[in-house]
Design a protein around this motif. Structure first.
Motif, mmCIF file in Angstrom:
data_model
loop_
_atom_site.group_PDB
_atom_site.id
_atom_site.type_symbol
_atom_site.label_atom_id
_atom_site.label_comp_id
_atom_site.label_asym_id
_atom_site.label_seq_id
_atom_site.Cartn_x
_atom_site.Cartn_y
_atom_site.Cartn_z
ATOM 1 N N GLU A 47 4.801 -36.423 21.558
ATOM 2 C CA GLU A 47 3.642 -36.832 20.775
ATOM 3 C C GLU A 47 3.656 -38.351 20.631
ATOM 4 O O GLU A 47 4.724 -38.960 20.548
ATOM 5 N N SER A 49 2.960 -41.188 18.145
ATOM 6 C CA SER A 49 2.808 -41.362 16.699
ATOM 7 C C SER A 49 2.045 -42.646 16.384
ATOM 8 O O SER A 49 1.887 -43.522 17.235
ATOM 9 N N GLN A 50 1.622 -42.748 15.137
ATOM 10 C CA GLN A 50 0.983 -43.984 14.683
ATOM 11 C C GLN A 50 1.947 -45.156 14.789
ATOM 12 O O GLN A 50 1.537 -46.263 15.111
#
Length: 147
Positions: A47, A49-50
């Motif tokens: 994933e 992420s920010q």
């Protein structure tokens, strides 16, 4: 909470000031290719992420901040924009300069391919009405073509 606001501020600043687009590499045929998912997923978690996006934005900011003072001046932004434009012009010359003279003649400049023109000319009039032209631009952008 404060650190999230700070990171969000960095991302927003990077987007606004540097034209955040996660691309830096050249793909096949000299076309610009965006940064791959695996490159953005720095920790390999599967994933993005920010924090990973913020890190990328901060790195792009730092690349443009030539004197490392934490701010981008007009001159630094112009230098980055000029470098990007020079690369685009070089790619365009490489792609279109068929005779290798370092210039693009009007004969070397591509127009709309016959097939695309025919599809856009919905009423087969031999020309594009304002509506057909607008439709061509709208559909071309959706397909990733630059009009």
């Amino acid at each position: 909470m404060t650190s999230r606001l700070f990171i969000a501020g960095i991302v927003v600043t990077a987007v606004a000031v540097t034209g955040f687009s996660v691309s830096a590499e050249e793909g096949a045929k000299g076309k610009r290719k965006g940064m791959s998912f695996s490159q953005l997923d720095a920790d390999g978690s599967g994933e993005v992420s920010q924090d990973e996006l913020a890190a990328r934005a901060a790195a792009r900011f730092a690349e443009r901040d030539s004197n490392s003072d934490g701010v981008l001046t007009r001159d630094e932004m112009l230098a980055a924009a000029t470098a990007r434009m020079e690369k685009r012009v070089d790619r365009m010359l490489e792609r279109l300069d068929a005779d290798g003279d370092g210039a693009i003649s009007s004969a070397e400049m591509p127009g709309l391919p016959d097939e695309a023109f025919s599809r856009a000319d919905a009423d087969n009039s031999g020309g594009l009405s304002e509506e057909e032209f607008a439709d061509l631009r709208k559909h071309g952008k959706r397909r990733g073509h630059k009009n």
